[in-house]
Design an enzyme around this catalytic site. Sequence first.
Site, PDB file in Angstrom:
ATOM      1  N   ALA A 160       0.851  -1.193   0.000  1.00 43.44           N
ATOM      2  CA  ALA A 160       0.000   0.000   0.000  1.00 43.44           C
ATOM      3  C   ALA A 160       0.883   1.237   0.000  1.00 43.44           C
ATOM      4  CB  ALA A 160      -0.914  -0.002   1.225  1.00 43.44           C
ATOM      5  N   HIS A 164      -4.994   5.352   4.390  1.00 41.73           N
ATOM      6  CA  HIS A 164      -6.460   5.357   4.449  1.00 41.73           C
ATOM      7  C   HIS A 164      -7.021   4.043   3.872  1.00 41.73           C
ATOM      8  CE1 HIS A 164     -10.006   8.291   4.441  1.00 41.73           C
ATOM      9  NE2 HIS A 164     -10.517   7.097   4.181  1.00 41.73           N
ATOM     10  N   HIS A 166      -8.430   1.219   1.965  1.00 37.42           N
ATOM     11  CA  HIS A 166      -8.907   1.128   0.586  1.00 37.42           C
ATOM     12  C   HIS A 166      -8.631  -0.265   0.036  1.00 37.42           C
ATOM     13  CE1 HIS A 166      -4.606   1.989   0.104  1.00 37.42           C
ATOM     14  NE2 HIS A 166      -4.686   1.522  -1.132  1.00 37.42           N
TER      15      HIS A 166
END
Length: 335
Positions: A160, A164, A166
């Site tokens: 990632a 946040h 996702h």
Amino acid sequence: MPELRKDPVTDRWVIISTDRRKRPSDFRSEFATLIGREHCPFCPGQEAMTPPEVLAFRDNGSAPNTPGWTLRVVPNKYPALQVEGTLDRQGEGLFDRMNGIGAHEVFIETPDHQKTMATMSEEEIERVLWAYRERVIDLKRDQRFRCILVFKNHGGAAGATLEHAHSQLIALPIVPDFVREEIDGARRHFEAKERCVFCDIVRQEVSAGRRVIHENAEVVALAPYAPRFPFETWLLPRSHGSRFEDAPQAQYQGLARMLKWVFVRINRALEEPPYNLIVHTAPFSNGVSEFYHWHVEIIPKLTRTAGFEWGSGFYINPTSPEEAAEVLRGVSVPA
Ligand SMILES: [Zn+2]
Ligand SMILES: [Zn+2]
Ligand SMILES: [Zn+2]
């Protein structure tokens, strides 16, 4: 334009996507710093930082691409594949190629920058699953695509680049290797026994119990018999179905409840590790419905894949699945 190329020996497709080099975080360090709250393009109020949304859930009638959403889906700003264009399949002697056509979308799972699958409510997680379903059903209508992958990279070491919560979706004109391997294996089992191998696994594991991590009415979480990674966890629906997007509502509810249960335990037992989550579902071609059984695989990133494993393609797992299941079953969670 990205390009898909097929290896003439193994038939493995790869994406040659030189545009992705422009990603600011690439090629710096293996574990680049995650983009935190200050510069977060996924927080409410920052909607202009992402491409326009293709789907959003809004309870309050707010306008597209403005705050007020509970979940948002946007095209990936740095897509591995390009959505416009034709496949333009070509052969050049031995070699096969086609244009790197595909959809690459991002699900912003919650407006809350801090939340994760362990701290979201079951309803919030279920909403994420419904969003996956809506996007898969929509993209399936595109005749160019054969397969859709829905996955989640959580934490820098899992790939990632944003903190946040996702997940991502990639719609592909080809069937990737790992999907083909599972389909082929499941087909062989079905041809020999006329039963789905995943249904057989669920039946045998539930009756033996040793590798079962948790069960609810809809879904069984287990440590697979031959896991590649420590604490690899599979979530299998109890009743047979080949496609995630055709699952009945109760299965989404059961899966959401199970995801929450599992991530709360994984976080406590393993100190909030980075992880990958992948939805394994049948490709669009017909004829796989009897023997393929959709499921979710969770792979916590606890070890760095060592040189031997990359070189040999052989996994060495230091934790037995029996031990992993016992650890996760035994985690105590304050009520
Ligand atoms: Zn954020
Ligand atoms: Zn089955
Ligand atoms: Zn699988």
